[in-house]
Motif scaffolding. Structure first.
Motif, PDB file in Angstrom:
ATOM      1  N   UNK A 164       0.862  -1.058  -0.094  1.00 28.64           N
ATOM      2  CA  UNK A 164       0.125  -0.043   0.076  1.00 28.64           C
ATOM      3  C   UNK A 164       0.768   1.206   0.168  1.00 28.64           C
ATOM      4  N   UNK A 165       0.311   2.448  -0.363  1.00 25.74           N
ATOM      5  CA  UNK A 165       1.114   3.706  -0.295  1.00 25.74           C
ATOM      6  C   UNK A 165       1.313   4.198   1.154  1.00 25.74           C
ATOM      7  N   UNK A 166       2.577   4.370   1.548  1.00 22.76           N
ATOM      8  CA  UNK A 166       2.630   4.878   2.722  1.00 22.76           C
ATOM      9  C   UNK A 166       3.834   6.003   2.296  1.00 22.76           C
ATOM     10  N   UNK A 167       3.556   7.328   2.973  1.00 22.92           N
ATOM     11  CA  UNK A 167       4.474   8.529   2.948  1.00 22.92           C
ATOM     12  C   UNK A 167       5.387   8.341   3.991  1.00 22.92           C
ATOM     13  N   UNK A 168       6.649   8.018   3.626  1.00 24.91           N
ATOM     14  CA  UNK A 168       7.762   8.042   4.637  1.00 24.91           C
ATOM     15  C   UNK A 168       8.348   6.661   4.300  1.00 24.91           C
ATOM     16  N   UNK A 169       9.220   6.420   5.033  1.00 24.19           N
ATOM     17  CA  UNK A 169      10.188   4.968   5.117  1.00 24.19           C
ATOM     18  C   UNK A 169       9.279   4.078   6.048  1.00 24.19           C
TER      19      UNK A 169
END
Length: 207
Positions: A164-169
């Protein structure tokens, strides 16, 4: 002597669930992955006392973390907290004892009682959480399958392992994996999940 019903092995540690519902751990425990309350290595099985009589039905071991699935649908995680792999939100601290994993309130929820006396403070929070039926732990990520066939992931974000799309590491907040629609319409209901060091697989059927 107790009979072992379920075994799980991580990178350097082992968990065993007995027919009486007790959980034992041994091996390397430098990040708390043994769940015995303090870091350290053990060459013989140690009882994970914090789970008490929580009705554990399955245990899971990742690279440096562990999880226990309960009959009620509750899930507890412990061990290395780096990259949010334990599902504790912004908290990346290592957990030396089993800690309840909670899920977003907008998801399908159900009341999850926790019977273990050692987890009484978590019980008092009256947390509404997803009914989890399967868990898969990778090297630095975790996956949870709920009773509705949805998959939730947390942990390190590189190589696409979270699906899924995750903003960050990384993310420590469980989020749902959205699968492409099957041919002919409908959606996928997952039936089982597995996790490798840096990847994840799910078996699903169209509904």
């Amino acid at each position: 002597k107790e009979k072992v019903e379920h075994l799980a092995s991580g990178m350097f540690h082992v968990l065993a669930l007995t027919t009486s519902g007790r959980v034992f751990a041994w091996g390397k425990g430098d990040y708390g992955q043994l769940g015995v309350g303090r870091p350290g290595n053990w060459d013989a099985p140690r009882l994970v006392e914090a789970l008490g009589d929580a009705d554990v039905v399955a245990v899971h071991a990742g690279g440096w973390h562990s999880a226990a699935l309960c009959l009620s649908g509750a899930c507890f995680a412990w061990g290395r907290g780096e990259y949010g792999r334990l599902g504790m939100g912004e908290d990346q601290a290592d957990k030396q004892r089993p800690t309840l994993v909670t899920f977003p309130p907008f998801a399908e929820t159900r009341e999850t009682p926790v019977s273990a006396d050692s987890l009484e403070t978590q019980k008092q929070k009256n947390t509404r959480t997803k009914a989890i039926v399967d868990v898969a732990l990778g090297g630095s990520h975790s996956c949870f399958l709920d009773s509705g066939g949805a998959v939730w992931t947390v942990g390190r974000n590189n190589h696409g392992r979270l699906g899924r799309v995750v903003h960050g590491k990384w993310t420590g907040t469980p989020g749902r994996v959205v699968f492409p629609p099957p041919r002919g319409g409908g959606e996928w209901a997952c039936e089982s999940i597995v996790a490798g060091g840096r990847h994840t697989l799910a078996v699903a059927r169209a509904v």
